[in-house]
Design an enzyme around this catalytic site. Structure first.
Site, PDB file in Angstrom:
ATOM      1  N   GLU A   1      69.167  19.700  30.400  1.00  0.00           N
ATOM      2  CA  GLU A   1      70.471  19.954  29.773  1.00  0.00           C
ATOM      3  C   GLU A   1      70.694  19.019  28.589  1.00  0.00           C
ATOM      4  O   GLU A   1      71.305  19.404  27.592  1.00  0.00           O
ATOM      5  CB  GLU A   1      71.582  19.783  30.819  1.00  0.00           C
ATOM      6  CG  GLU A   1      71.599  20.936  31.821  1.00  0.00           C
ATOM      7  CD  GLU A   1      72.159  20.549  33.168  1.00  0.00           C
ATOM      8  OE1 GLU A   1      71.656  19.570  33.768  1.00  0.00           O
ATOM      9  OE2 GLU A   1      73.087  21.219  33.651  1.00  0.00           O
TER      10      GLU A   1
ATOM     11  N   ASN B   1      76.305  13.134  29.828  1.00  0.00           N
ATOM     12  CA  ASN B   1      76.615  14.151  30.831  1.00  0.00           C
ATOM     13  C   ASN B   1      77.244  13.391  32.000  1.00  0.00           C
ATOM     14  O   ASN B   1      76.549  12.854  32.852  1.00  0.00           O
ATOM     15  CB  ASN B   1      75.295  14.838  31.215  1.00  0.00           C
ATOM     16  CG  ASN B   1      75.443  15.839  32.335  1.00  0.00           C
ATOM     17  OD1 ASN B   1      76.513  15.980  32.922  1.00  0.00           O
ATOM     18  ND2 ASN B   1      74.354  16.524  32.641  1.00  0.00           N
TER      19      ASN B   1
ATOM     20  N   ARG C   1      78.341  17.042  27.623  1.00  0.00           N
ATOM     21  CA  ARG C   1      78.436  18.220  28.476  1.00  0.00           C
ATOM     22  C   ARG C   1      79.878  18.317  28.946  1.00  0.00           C
ATOM     23  O   ARG C   1      80.414  17.365  29.524  1.00  0.00           O
ATOM     24  CB  ARG C   1      77.513  18.082  29.683  1.00  0.00           C
ATOM     25  CG  ARG C   1      77.643  19.239  30.636  1.00  0.00           C
ATOM     26  CD  ARG C   1      76.906  18.975  31.918  1.00  0.00           C
ATOM     27  NE  ARG C   1      77.055  20.094  32.827  1.00  0.00           N
ATOM     28  CZ  ARG C   1      76.864  20.002  34.131  1.00  0.00           C
ATOM     29  NH1 ARG C   1      76.504  18.863  34.675  1.00  0.00           N
ATOM     30  NH2 ARG C   1      77.012  21.067  34.892  1.00  0.00           N
TER      31      ARG C   1
ATOM     32  N   HIS D   1      76.898  26.040  34.579  1.00  0.00           N
ATOM     33  CA  HIS D   1      75.491  25.648  34.385  1.00  0.00           C
ATOM     34  C   HIS D   1      74.878  26.314  33.161  1.00  0.00           C
ATOM     35  O   HIS D   1      73.658  26.496  33.080  1.00  0.00           O
ATOM     36  CB  HIS D   1      74.636  25.988  35.635  1.00  0.00           C
ATOM     37  CG  HIS D   1      74.951  25.130  36.823  1.00  0.00           C
ATOM     38  ND1 HIS D   1      75.165  25.635  38.073  1.00  0.00           N
ATOM     39  CD2 HIS D   1      75.086  23.793  36.936  1.00  0.00           C
ATOM     40  CE1 HIS D   1      75.425  24.652  38.921  1.00  0.00           C
ATOM     41  NE2 HIS D   1      75.387  23.520  38.245  1.00  0.00           N
TER      42      HIS D   1
ATOM     43  N   ARG E   1      80.261  21.482  48.069  1.00  0.00           N
ATOM     44  CA  ARG E   1      81.194  22.577  47.753  1.00  0.00           C
ATOM     45  C   ARG E   1      80.847  23.810  48.582  1.00  0.00           C
ATOM     46  O   ARG E   1      79.675  24.061  48.860  1.00  0.00           O
ATOM     47  CB  ARG E   1      81.133  22.921  46.263  1.00  0.00           C
ATOM     48  CG  ARG E   1      81.873  21.939  45.384  1.00  0.00           C
ATOM     49  CD  ARG E   1      81.664  22.213  43.918  1.00  0.00           C
ATOM     50  NE  ARG E   1      80.655  21.341  43.340  1.00  0.00           N
ATOM     51  CZ  ARG E   1      80.068  21.543  42.165  1.00  0.00           C
ATOM     52  NH1 ARG E   1      80.367  22.609  41.452  1.00  0.00           N
ATOM     53  NH2 ARG E   1      79.175  20.693  41.717  1.00  0.00           N
TER      54      ARG E   1
END
Ligand code: ADP
Length: 394
Positions: free
Chosen positions: A380, A12, A94, A182, A242
């Site tokens: 994840e 990832n 990912r 996500h 962000r």
């Protein structure tokens, strides 16, 4: 690691860190996992073995890899040296953006790599690094399947009103739509709910993935029904650096009045906004929580305010709410942020259990709460490994 055995590697690759894990096949027990963090600053590699032993690798001053390519090359060599005969059957990656084409994991080839590269402008902090991870793994694990698992896939197949913008229709047909991100984290949580909270899993749930990147997903019966993130990974909640939701008129103003070009605006929205922009101190919630500066308090206040607002909007979108789940670095660890978000949701029937929240238990709402509130660590890497195994078996 046991020799003669087989397993999967997951990568990832993010903007400043690379998370990795090695899983045994077919049990999917994690044999090794960790993170190479702060690439370009004070780079450090921390990993945990299956017996929870911690491995830490630091570099002498000035010797750490200071580029992604260098960090990736180091990490892969480091991993290979620890495989101890374990055969890697496939590498799962990912990949943040799958665009319109990919709604499930795919074994990548050159044509797919080219297509994924065209999506780089939509996720400039992630997609180029994700693809670099695939290239790096290809160059070491020759002939081993590289499987891209997409963050957008969980949100695909939503009805028109949920993924359109009110723009000229041809833009929708071209792919200018809400994608949501996500997805691997949400999918992992959805499986967890199905196993441990089946009644709520079949109802209406909002998952708040609050990390450096942050978004919320409204799920009905385990399926994504709406997300705060849109076309790019900028929309919705404010994040570490962000901006989150923004009036597009601000961008017109920046272009017209400040004469900012695409690169300058892109840098501002992705790298200098959010918690970092408001506070002027840091993108890191821990630093802000520890600060006495008013600007740090303002940044947290805005983060909490937007989280409450988006949660209310998502509850309205799915016409009710049975459970809220907190996950991600902030959602899992910040007692204060969870408390402040939930304290503003009494009108939805939320009642916090202060002690359970302070102790970071799984259930953090009181037994009287109409909405079950949960804290569930995401994983994840495990979700990627599950996808890789399924893909290899089909
Ligand atoms: P990423 O999106 O990069 O995967 P993470 O999910 O790791 O991000 O989350 C990183 C965020 O979690 C940072 O803002 C960090 O400050 C925050 N965080 C981690 N631990 C804590 C903690 N104990 N208290 C408050 N915030 C925390």
């Amino acid at each position: 690691m046991p020799s003669q055995s087989k397993g999967y590697l997951t990568l990832n690759v993010g903007s400043s860190s690379i998370k990795f894990a090695v899983f045994d096949a077919p049990s999917l027990n994690r044999l090794l996992g960790g993170e190479l963090d702060a690439i370009g600053a004070s780079t450090v590699l921390v990993a945990k073995s299956a017996d929870d032993g911690t491995i830490r690798h630091e570099w002498d001053s000035g010797k750490a890899p200071d580029t992604h390519a260098g960090a990736l090359a180091f990490l892969i060599d480091w991993l290979v040296a620890r495989l101890d005969g374990l055969q890697i059957l496939a590498v799962g990656h990912r990949v943040v953006h799958g665009g319109l084409s990919y709604d499930r994991p795919v074994v990548v080839d050159e044509a797919i790599m080219s297509k994924l590269a065209t999506l780089e402008p939509l996720a400039p902090l992630h997609q180029p690094h994700n693809l670099a991870g695939i290239r790096a793994a290809q160059s070491v694990f020759h002939g081993v399947a590289q499987i891209a698992c997409f963050d957008t896939a969980f949100h695909s197949h939503q009805p028109f009103v949920k993924d359109c913008f009110a723009l000229p229709r041809d833009l929708y047909d071209e792919g200018v739509r809400r994608y949501g991100f996500h997805g691997l984290s949400y999918e992992y949580i959805a499986h967890h709910l199905e196993r441990d909270f089946p009644l709520h899993a079949s109802g209406r749930v909002v998952i708040a993935h609050l990390g450096n990147g942050a978004s919320m997903c409204a799920m009905v019966n385990g399926h994504s029904a709406a997300s705060t993130m849109g076309f790019s990974a900028l929309d919705g909640l404010p994040m570490g650096s962000r901006c989150g939701q923004l009036d597009p008129g601000v961008m017109l103003y920046l272009m017209q009045t400040r004469k900012m070009d695409v690169n300058a605006i892109s840098n501002m929205l992705y790298k200098d906004s959010g918690l970092k922009g408001i506070s002027g101190i840091s993108n890191d919630m821990r630093t802000l929580e520890a600060s006495d500066e008013q600007s740090a308090r303002d940044a947290i206040e805005y983060f909490v305010y937007r989280a409450k607002r988006e949660l209310g909007a998502l509850a309205a979108a799915i016409e009710g709410l049975d459970a809220i789940v907190f996950t991600g670095g902030i959602g899992e660890n910040s007692v204060m942020v969870r408390e402040r978000i939930l304290a503003g949701l009494g009108w939805l029937g939320v009642e916090l259990d202060d002690r359970a929240n302070r102790e970071s238990q799984t259930i953090i709402s009181s037994p009287r709460s109409r909405v079950l509130c949960l804290r569930i660590p995401t994983n994840e890497e495990h979700m990627i490994a599950q996808h890789v195994q399924t893909r290899m078996q089909t």
